[in-house]
Design a protein around this motif. Structure first.
Motif, PDB file in Angstrom:
ATOM      1  N   UNK A  47       0.843  -1.194   0.000  1.00 46.35           N
ATOM      2  CA  UNK A  47       0.000   0.000   0.000  1.00 46.35           C
ATOM      3  C   UNK A  47       0.883   1.251   0.000  1.00 46.35           C
ATOM      4  N   UNK A  48       0.265   2.378  -0.335  1.00 44.91           N
ATOM      5  CA  UNK A  48       0.961   3.653  -0.206  1.00 44.91           C
ATOM      6  C   UNK A  48       0.232   4.463   0.858  1.00 44.91           C
ATOM      7  N   UNK A  49       1.014   4.948   1.779  1.00 43.82           N
ATOM      8  CA  UNK A  49       0.478   5.658   2.934  1.00 43.82           C
ATOM      9  C   UNK A  49       0.784   7.139   2.767  1.00 43.82           C
ATOM     10  N   UNK A  50      -0.190   7.989   3.089  1.00 35.67           N
ATOM     11  CA  UNK A  50       0.035   9.428   2.994  1.00 35.67           C
ATOM     12  C   UNK A  50       0.173  10.005   4.405  1.00 35.67           C
ATOM     13  N   UNK A  51       1.347  10.513   4.714  1.00 34.08           N
ATOM     14  CA  UNK A  51       1.569  11.131   6.025  1.00 34.08           C
ATOM     15  C   UNK A  51       1.517  12.640   5.874  1.00 34.08           C
ATOM     16  N   UNK A  52       0.605  13.262   6.623  1.00 30.70           N
ATOM     17  CA  UNK A  52       0.559  14.728   6.663  1.00 30.70           C
ATOM     18  C   UNK A  52       1.696  15.198   7.574  1.00 30.70           C
ATOM     19  N   UNK A  53       2.067  16.460   7.488  1.00 40.14           N
ATOM     20  CA  UNK A  53       3.150  16.949   8.358  1.00 40.14           C
ATOM     21  C   UNK A  53       2.882  16.614   9.831  1.00 40.14           C
ATOM     22  N   UNK A  54       3.873  16.095  10.526  1.00 36.60           N
ATOM     23  CA  UNK A  54       3.723  15.755  11.935  1.00 36.60           C
ATOM     24  C   UNK A  54       3.234  14.348  12.167  1.00 36.60           C
ATOM     25  N   UNK A  55       2.746  13.681  11.142  1.00 36.36           N
ATOM     26  CA  UNK A  55       2.259  12.317  11.325  1.00 36.36           C
ATOM     27  C   UNK A  55       3.424  11.325  11.240  1.00 36.36           C
ATOM     28  N   UNK A  56       3.248  10.220  11.950  1.00 38.35           N
ATOM     29  CA  UNK A  56       4.362   9.284  12.136  1.00 38.35           C
ATOM     30  C   UNK A  56       3.974   7.888  11.673  1.00 38.35           C
ATOM     31  N   UNK A  57       4.884   7.259  10.952  1.00 39.76           N
ATOM     32  CA  UNK A  57       4.729   5.836  10.630  1.00 39.76           C
ATOM     33  C   UNK A  57       5.764   5.073  11.456  1.00 39.76           C
ATOM     34  N   UNK A  58       5.291   4.089  12.245  1.00 37.90           N
ATOM     35  CA  UNK A  58       6.178   3.355  13.158  1.00 37.90           C
ATOM     36  C   UNK A  58       6.338   1.903  12.704  1.00 37.90           C
ATOM     37  N   UNK A  59       7.567   1.516  12.436  1.00 39.31           N
ATOM     38  CA  UNK A  59       7.879   0.114  12.158  1.00 39.31           C
ATOM     39  C   UNK A  59       8.451  -0.486  13.442  1.00 39.31           C
ATOM     40  N   UNK A  60       8.064  -1.718  13.763  1.00 33.00           N
ATOM     41  CA  UNK A  60       8.576  -2.316  14.989  1.00 33.00           C
ATOM     42  C   UNK A  60       8.740  -3.815  14.797  1.00 33.00           C
ATOM     43  N   UNK A  61       9.518  -4.438  15.676  1.00 30.16           N
ATOM     44  CA  UNK A  61       9.686  -5.889  15.611  1.00 30.16           C
ATOM     45  C   UNK A  61       8.840  -6.527  16.702  1.00 30.16           C
ATOM     46  N   UNK A  62       8.593  -7.821  16.553  1.00 35.65           N
ATOM     47  CA  UNK A  62       7.713  -8.500  17.511  1.00 35.65           C
ATOM     48  C   UNK A  62       8.304  -8.562  18.917  1.00 35.65           C
ATOM     49  N   UNK A  63       9.615  -8.262  19.030  1.00 38.66           N
ATOM     50  CA  UNK A  63      10.214  -8.232  20.369  1.00 38.66           C
ATOM     51  C   UNK A  63       9.566  -7.175  21.250  1.00 38.66           C
ATOM     52  N   UNK A  64       9.009  -6.125  20.611  1.00 42.89           N
ATOM     53  CA  UNK A  64       8.330  -5.059  21.353  1.00 42.89           C
ATOM     54  C   UNK A  64       6.991  -5.568  21.880  1.00 42.89           C
ATOM     55  N   UNK A  65       6.181  -6.101  20.980  1.00 40.66           N
ATOM     56  CA  UNK A  65       4.834  -6.507  21.395  1.00 40.66           C
ATOM     57  C   UNK A  65       4.858  -7.810  22.190  1.00 40.66           C
ATOM     58  N   UNK A  66       5.887  -8.633  21.962  1.00 40.48           N
ATOM     59  CA  UNK A  66       5.925  -9.914  22.665  1.00 40.48           C
ATOM     60  C   UNK A  66       6.804  -9.881  23.897  1.00 40.48           C
ATOM     61  N   UNK A  67       7.133  -8.686  24.357  1.00 38.15           N
ATOM     62  CA  UNK A  67       7.919  -8.571  25.582  1.00 38.15           C
ATOM     63  C   UNK A  67       7.083  -9.086  26.751  1.00 38.15           C
ATOM     64  N   UNK A  68       7.588 -10.099  27.423  1.00 39.29           N
ATOM     65  CA  UNK A  68       6.871 -10.639  28.582  1.00 39.29           C
ATOM     66  C   UNK A  68       7.281  -9.898  29.833  1.00 39.29           C
ATOM     67  N   UNK A  69       6.311  -9.425  30.579  1.00 41.86           N
ATOM     68  CA  UNK A  69       6.650  -8.687  31.800  1.00 41.86           C
ATOM     69  C   UNK A  69       5.384  -8.196  32.447  1.00 41.86           C
ATOM     70  N   UNK A  70       5.349  -6.892  32.745  1.00 39.12           N
ATOM     71  CA  UNK A  70       4.184  -6.322  33.394  1.00 39.12           C
ATOM     72  C   UNK A  70       4.146  -6.703  34.863  1.00 39.12           C
ATOM     73  N   UNK A  71       3.049  -6.378  35.531  1.00 34.78           N
ATOM     74  CA  UNK A  71       2.953  -6.625  36.967  1.00 34.78           C
ATOM     75  C   UNK A  71       3.142  -8.100  37.305  1.00 34.78           C
TER      76      UNK A  71
END
Lengths: 108, 530
Positions: B440-464
């Motif tokens: 797809x092609x994404x249109x970012x207006x000024x100030x808008x952010x596109x974030x790429x991340x790896x599954x290590x971020x979302x699959x981080x085990x922890x929390x309380x």
């Protein structure tokens, strides 16, 4: 400390000519090799259908996904049907992320 | 063969066999001082002792006392204890102190040489053992390096701490037998060399002339691990058979220790080089936008992870045949951990750099990469990644041409603070002959952010609880709080939130995977409103 191994693989014969590997525990970098060996052994027995029951997996990483993907391609190469008969919601999500959901035979 | 056989008429066979097997020398003589029994150990320690002959020196001079006396006989230290037995007879018990010294030496050598995985420390231990047990001076020379230098470590008996230095490799030729020893060959009779041939640099200052010199190879794992030279001062006894045997023990053990330590160091260096291939590049300035990235490698030892990101700027001087294209950022994750993952990540990054000379469309690039991975001979060459080509558009907008292969879809932070998941997906690379991609092609207006991340971020085990996954929902919520932030601060905040999540649990983040983040913000930070 843990008494049970991190991954257990049980081999069942749901019907003649079919083999079902029931994996329980963690399928990851440390256990992937054992799981792959079990898959290779089962395929070498010349079954018509290879089934995975993955509902008992509480963890899977990229190496674990590799076991599933290798099983799929090795089975395809031998003309063996491959299907996943049970899996966790998380695993289904992962399979969708890597876009293998239209390729793999998943439970409905 | 003499010994207990000569006393067979005196004692039963069983007792004779027991005496014969003893490691301690035992001699019995009658009231007239004539030997009636001598076992094999006694005959070995005092070769002149024979039944029916008078007890020879040094036995005859040892008084009957419980503590005994230590004598030097035939180059050995022997402790002899005399004891009166019934009928005016006398028994002598002989202990070979040289053998005790060897046992103590072997124990010490094992303990000290196994204490380090650093080749220099192993060499130091070897010289200290040599100077303590065998000689007045011991020097270990490590194999010449690529710069034609050889490093040395030297210890002197009675002086504290070894000295170290380096010499031109050619200096080895000045020491008799050293060139051979460094090549793994023992030169001369049991490694004994002419001490007069030793150059000044071999001996420490103030040592005086060497009287005896042993030069031995340190056998390594296939390749020699260096050489050791042992010297005794002039006037000291020469290296006898026992000394030579101990010197060979020392050389064998030191060689094994140094070679194991060198292998370990090499492995660490290789790991560092490979991890270097995974290290994120300095992010360049790209006109019309801001890019920031973070990569936190897994803290687990020996588990180099497979997350990576990279930026490919257009060729500075496009030639004929080289395609013109906008800047491209990528973020990916290769299957597995360790050196193999690092090599695969390096291959993917370099393959992409080459492909970019000829192809600019992200989806086409992924198809080509997939083919190259399928052809790879190494198993498990699976890669998930996002390609994002960044085009500037009027009004400080940025158009992002996105192609995703088996990777979590990027998130977009809109100007009003809403967060969307980009509807883009595609198959993992390296698994299927024909992959499916929905770019797809994404249109970012000024100030808008596109974030790429790896599954290590979302699959981080922890929390309380320490067992809960960070998850996509939390990441979206966290991103929503970053509206208006400079992009560097945004990735820093997200990384920090993820680290806190990991650190909260009882595991303390021990199980963590790699975590990668790369964010692109449209505009240069001045013109947009937020």
């Amino acid at each position: 400390m843990q008494d049970t191994p991190p991954l257990q693989v049980e081999s069942l014969t749901p019907e003649p000519g079919a083999a079902r590997l029931v994996m329980t525990g963690e399928l990851d970098y440390t256990t992937a090799q054992d799981a792959s060996a079990e898959v290779a052994k089962t395929l070498a027995e010349g079954v018509d259908v290879l089934e995975f029951d993955l509902a008992g997996l509480n963890f899977i990483d990229s190496s674990g996904m590799a076991v599933v993907m290798n099983a799929y391609s090795d089975a395809e190469e031998r003309g063996t049907a491959f299907r996943i008969v049970a899996l966790t919601p998380y695993l289904r999500h992962l399979i969708e992320v890597v876009a293998l959901d239209d390729v793999l035979d998943l439970p409905g | 063969m003499k010994g207990a056989a000569g006393s067979a008429d005196l004692v039963p066979d069983l007792v004779a066999a027991l005496l014969e097997g003893s490691g301690e020398g035992i001699v019995l003589c009658d009231a007239d001082g004539v030997v009636t029994l001598a076992n094999a150990a006694a005959a070995r320690l005092v070769p002149g002792v024979e039944p029916c002959l008078p007890a020879p020196a040094p036995l005859d001079s040892v008084p009957s006392a419980p503590e005994g006396r230590t004598v030097i006989h035939g180059g050995r230290a022997i402790r002899i204890r005399a004891k009166a037995v019934s009928g005016g007879r006398l028994a002598w018990y002989l202990t070979d102190l040289s053998a005790a010294r060897r046992t103590e030496f072997l124990l010490e050598a094992g303990r000290r040489l196994s204490a380090s995985l650093n080749p220099h420390r192993c060499a130091r231990a070897a010289t200290e053992l040599g100077a303590e047990f065998l000689s007045d001076m011991a020097i270990v020379l490590l194999p010449p390096t690529s710069r034609r230098r050889m490093e040395w470590v030297r210890a002197v008996s009675g002086r504290y701490g070894p000295e170290e230095g380096a010499l031109p490799a050619a200096a080895a030729a000045e020491v008799p037998g050293l060139t051979d020893a460094l090549a793994g060959l023992r030169h001369g009779v049991a490694g004994q060399q002419d001490p007069g041939g030793a150059p000044d640099w071999l001996l420490p200052e103030g040592f005086g002339p060497a009287g005896h010199l042993l030069v031995l190879p340190l056998p390594g794992n296939g390749v020699p691990a260096g050489a050791i030279a042992l010297a005794r001062r002039a006037g000291r006894p020469p290296f006898d058979d026992d000394d030579q045997m101990m010197a060979r023990d020392l050389a064998t053990r030191a060689g094994a220790a140094i070679s194991a330590a060198s292998l370990f160091r090499e492995q660490s260096t290789i790991n560092a080089i490979l991890t270097g291939d995974l290290l994120p590049p300095e992010l360049p300035e790209i006109e019309g936008m801001r890019v920031a990235g973070r990569l936190r490698a897994s803290q687990q030892a020996g588990a180099i992870g497979g997350d990576f990101y990279d930026v490919y700027l257009p060729d500075a001087a496009p030639d004929s045949g080289i395609v013109e294209r906008p800047p491209l950022v990528i973020l990916g994750d290769v299957c597995g951990k360790g050196a193999r993952a690092a090599v695969l990540a390096g291959q993917v990054r370099h393959s992409l750099r080459t492909l970019l000379l000829l192809e600019s469309r992200p989806d086409r690039l992924l198809e080509l990469l997939n083919r190259s991975l399928l052809a790879s001979p190494s198993p498990n060459s699976f890669v998930t990644m996002i390609l994002a080509a960044l085009r500037t558009a009027p009004g400080d907008h940025v158009l992002v041409d996105l192609a995703v292969a088996g990777h979590p879809a990027p998130l977009v932070l809109r100007r009003d603070g809403t967060v969307e998941e980009v509807a883009v997906r595609g198959s993992i690379l390296g698994a299927l002959k024909k992959i499916s991609l929905w770019p797809v092609t994404l249109d970012l207006a000024p100030g808008e952010v596109c974030l790429l991340y790896s599954d290590g971020i979302t699959e981080a085990f922890g929390g309380p609880s320490g067992r809960e996954m960070f998850g996509e929902e939390r990441l979206r919520e966290a991103l929503a709080t970053c509206a208006g932030m400079p992009v560097e601060a945004l990735v820093e905040r997200l990384e920090q939130l993820s680290t806190e999540w990991l650190g909260g649990g009882p595991g303390g983040g021990g199980q963590q995977d790699d975590r990668a983040l790369l964010a692109v913000r449209a505009g240069t930070g001045r013109t947009e409103t937020s």
